[in-house]
Design a protein around this motif. Structure first.
Motif, PDB file in Angstrom:
ATOM      1  N   LEU A  55     -49.792   9.091   2.060  1.00 57.33           N
ATOM      2  CA  LEU A  55     -49.510   7.654   1.963  1.00 57.33           C
ATOM      3  C   LEU A  55     -48.195   7.295   2.644  1.00 57.33           C
ATOM      4  O   LEU A  55     -48.097   6.266   3.320  1.00 57.33           O
ATOM      5  CB  LEU A  55     -49.467   7.216   0.491  1.00 57.33           C
ATOM      6  N   THR A  56     -47.178   8.148   2.489  1.00 59.67           N
ATOM      7  CA  THR A  56     -45.903   7.826   3.139  1.00 59.67           C
ATOM      8  C   THR A  56     -46.043   7.986   4.659  1.00 59.67           C
ATOM      9  O   THR A  56     -45.487   7.193   5.415  1.00 59.67           O
ATOM     10  CB  THR A  56     -44.731   8.691   2.625  1.00 59.67           C
ATOM     11  N   ARG A 109     -38.694   0.360   4.863  1.00 56.82           N
ATOM     12  CA  ARG A 109     -38.539   0.764   6.248  1.00 56.82           C
ATOM     13  C   ARG A 109     -39.194  -0.243   7.181  1.00 56.82           C
ATOM     14  O   ARG A 109     -40.241  -0.794   6.837  1.00 56.82           O
ATOM     15  CB  ARG A 109     -39.196   2.130   6.459  1.00 56.82           C
ATOM     16  N   PRO A 129     -52.101   1.488  -3.140  1.00 58.16           N
ATOM     17  CA  PRO A 129     -50.798   1.130  -3.686  1.00 58.16           C
ATOM     18  C   PRO A 129     -50.322  -0.236  -3.222  1.00 58.16           C
ATOM     19  O   PRO A 129     -50.585  -0.637  -2.091  1.00 58.16           O
ATOM     20  CB  PRO A 129     -49.878   2.222  -3.149  1.00 58.16           C
ATOM     21  N   LEU A 181     -47.256  -2.681  -1.948  1.00 54.16           N
ATOM     22  CA  LEU A 181     -46.234  -2.360  -0.959  1.00 54.16           C
ATOM     23  C   LEU A 181     -44.940  -1.907  -1.653  1.00 54.16           C
ATOM     24  O   LEU A 181     -44.405  -2.587  -2.512  1.00 54.16           O
ATOM     25  CB  LEU A 181     -45.949  -3.606  -0.127  1.00 54.16           C
ATOM     26  N   ILE A 182     -44.483  -0.730  -1.309  1.00 54.93           N
ATOM     27  CA  ILE A 182     -43.201  -0.237  -1.818  1.00 54.93           C
ATOM     28  C   ILE A 182     -42.420   0.275  -0.629  1.00 54.93           C
ATOM     29  O   ILE A 182     -42.957   1.033   0.172  1.00 54.93           O
ATOM     30  CB  ILE A 182     -43.383   0.960  -2.765  1.00 54.93           C
ATOM     31  N   GLY A 183     -41.172  -0.094  -0.534  1.00 52.81           N
ATOM     32  CA  GLY A 183     -40.363   0.540   0.491  1.00 52.81           C
ATOM     33  C   GLY A 183     -39.762  -0.460   1.432  1.00 52.81           C
ATOM     34  O   GLY A 183     -40.125  -1.619   1.450  1.00 52.81           O
ATOM     35  N   ALA A 228     -47.938   4.884   5.855  1.00 56.65           N
ATOM     36  CA  ALA A 228     -47.467   3.624   5.268  1.00 56.65           C
ATOM     37  C   ALA A 228     -48.573   2.936   4.477  1.00 56.65           C
ATOM     38  O   ALA A 228     -48.682   1.709   4.454  1.00 56.65           O
ATOM     39  CB  ALA A 228     -46.916   2.686   6.340  1.00 56.65           C
ATOM     40  N   GLY A 229     -49.416   3.741   3.859  1.00 58.33           N
ATOM     41  CA  GLY A 229     -50.449   3.186   2.980  1.00 58.33           C
ATOM     42  C   GLY A 229     -51.589   2.498   3.720  1.00 58.33           C
ATOM     43  O   GLY A 229     -52.423   1.844   3.108  1.00 58.33           O
ATOM     44  N   ARG A 230     -51.662   2.637   5.052  1.00 63.43           N
ATOM     45  CA  ARG A 230     -52.724   1.947   5.793  1.00 63.43           C
ATOM     46  C   ARG A 230     -54.060   2.682   5.745  1.00 63.43           C
ATOM     47  O   ARG A 230     -55.088   2.111   6.109  1.00 63.43           O
ATOM     48  CB  ARG A 230     -52.297   1.751   7.256  1.00 63.43           C
ATOM     49  N   LEU A 237     -49.635  11.680  -1.864  1.00 65.00           N
ATOM     50  CA  LEU A 237     -48.453  10.825  -1.747  1.00 65.00           C
ATOM     51  C   LEU A 237     -47.789  11.044  -0.389  1.00 65.00           C
ATOM     52  O   LEU A 237     -47.332  10.087   0.257  1.00 65.00           O
ATOM     53  CB  LEU A 237     -47.484  11.122  -2.894  1.00 65.00           C
TER      54      LEU A 237
END
Lengths: 348, 348
Positions: free
Chosen positions: A269-270, A348, A342, A344-346, A273-275, A266
């Motif tokens: 991932l942060t 920023r 994941p 898209l969450i967030g 940015a999940g890329r 996790l």
């Protein structure tokens, strides 16, 4: 009513001897059916309760397994794995008429003190230990003092596979990380990084070996190049994210990352940015609900293995310490759960 | 050695009567210091173990609390709250010399059967129940049969506050959701939606009331307008996301969402790609690691309340069923944990 009815009260009401009442309770096949029914009717009408403590005292067995409940970790994502093991163990033990007694301990020495109290009092027949480590004093004490136990986790560093006195069940994390790495090698590219724990943890080092084996076999990179693709972090989301940023700054672009835990995954991932395709370990609810891939340990299989080592194939009763089964360990193969990544969450 | 040493063996070695040995074990103040030392030396040299089962049989107390371990939920995010309660309870009970015995049950009737077995056998002194519901047959059985128990959760629907036989501890979810809603009203706007469970759950309906109270007080919207801002979903991430999409389609733009669980909050975050302020409930590791706001229940406070109701202020010993404390419940105020919102995760 006042006092609880006793065996004598039952005997008086049924018009039999106390020995006959005892036989009905403990060896009913010795008693004629008519007598048995009369005694059972008396037990029922008086509300007599055969006392578990008396039975234990007679049999010297408690049908209870003791297990230490680990403190909740701050982060809690991968820590929940032991809770899931506890659930599986309690459910399966229940089906065999065995119960699970919980205790806590401030450290290994305190846990040994609890072993002493609980086994001296015959509160438990055996212990199940988790979170084993190299040179673990707890298993040494249990072996020296002839107590029955099984560990979830190998006796890292001792002669793991052959020690006849140490029964254990573990998950083959090396094979799990090897599968995860091969999956990314075949779908993402050859530069698959490794985000693990600081070396010295048996579990973590074992998982790292799986990444290394798969990379040597399939990445075409030299050992020097591989050394640049790994980074270590304590097991939290934030520190994992920091470590991945360091790794990217030093090693350049990566094609994917395998991690020793879902907390670290996790973090990865942060940080990206999940890329970047990321695989975690433990298949926690976090991995399932965010939709990233992870290596799943079957805790039902672990619990079944622990109980089989404790009670033998027929089940229902803990083996005495000297009665060692033929195979003394179970190494369970984990399974890679592939997910799309994941949503898209967030903000920023 | 063969057989375990007995009280008679200790008496022989120490040159005292069996009664004296028993006094040393149970009422040492009755025994002269020199005699006591001689008996203790004999106990030590023989390795005699005063047997917990014998002690239980004498005292009719097991110093053990029974608790049912709920099945692991598929989703597991908010389910972990009961594991955290179990940790807190076990740790605090341990400090009072009380132990926690786990069992499982397929449903309320099966749980009652377990109550019967465990209390008939004097395996436990009291029960702790979780996940109470309206018309719960378990508490009825425990009251009718005079067993000691405390519930984590109100006896929804019965005369909650005054029932003298039902001791309970609960968290004031209504005040938690009210705080969460007020926070969003003051920081995000007046159109704060509510994502909850289908009505009929005591806990869920109570939390919904908190949202409604804060909205009536601070949003300036009519009850008809408020009715359009709420939607219900079963407690999973995916169904929560679907429900939020339905709500957005029907109600138009929202300024924020309060949810009855972190699972639903995570669903709301995925459905809105994190663009909407969302508050969850339970302050799970998921909320902490993804960085969204949530209402935190102090499970340490809940466990402390449960133990205080079970044992009284001095602690260490479960009250008999008839011995009812002056205040028979504890309603604990939860705390809103405000976070900035999740960093960007995902690849869509």
């Amino acid at each position: 009513m006042g006092a609880q009815p006793t065996v004598s009260d039952v005997a008086d009401v049924a018009g039999v001897s106390r020995q006959t009442v005892s036989n009905v309770l403990n060896a009913p096949e010795l008693v004629r059916p008519e007598t048995r029914e009369r005694v059972q009717a008396a037990i029922h009408s008086l509300g007599y309760r055969p006392h578990a403590s008396a039975r234990r005292l007679r049999t010297q067995r408690s049908s209870t397994i003791g297990i230490r409940l680990d403190p909740i970790t701050q982060d809690g994502i991968s820590g929940s794995i032991l809770d899931r093991f506890l659930h599986a163990l309690t459910e399966q033990a229940d089906r065999q008429g065995l119960r699970v007694l919980l205790f806590t301990a401030a450290g290994p020495e305190d846990e040994i003190e609890q072993f002493r109290r609980l086994s001296d009092g015959a509160d438990v027949d055996a212990f199940v230990l988790t979170s084993t480590f190299h040179g673990d004093p707890r298993t040494e004490w249990l072996i020296e003092n002839g107590r029955s136990f099984v560990t979830f986790g190998r006796p890292w560093g001792i002669d793991d596979m052959t020690d006849p006195e140490h029964l254990w069940v573990d998950v083959d994390g090396r094979s799990g990380l090897r599968d995860a790495t091969r999956h990314l090698l075949s779908t993402a590219g050859s530069r698959i990084g490794f985000l693990g724990w600081p070396s010295g943890s048996g579990t973590g080092d074992d998982r790292r070996t799986g990444w290394l084996e798969a990379m040597r076999e399939g990445s075409g990179l030299s050992d020097d190049e591989l050394a640049a693709l790994e980074v270590a972090s304590e097991d939290t989301v934030t520190l994992g994210a920091d470590a991945v940023r360091r790794l990217q700054a030093a090693a350049g672009p990566l094609d994917g990352l395998v991690c020793t835990s879902d907390s670290l995954a996790l973090g990865a991932l942060t940080a990206t940015a999940g890329r970047l395709p990321v695989v975690g370990y433990d298949d926690t609810p976090v991995a399932a609900s965010l939709g990233f891939s992870s290596v799943a340990q079957s805790l039902d299989e672990v619990a079944a293995g622990v109980l089989e080592l404790l009670t033998g194939e027929q089940g229902g009763r803990v083996r005495p310490p000297g009665d060692v089964p033929d195979t003394r360990h179970r190494l369970i193969t984990p399974r890679l759960v592939v997910r799309e990544g994941p949503p898209l969450i967030g903000s920023r």
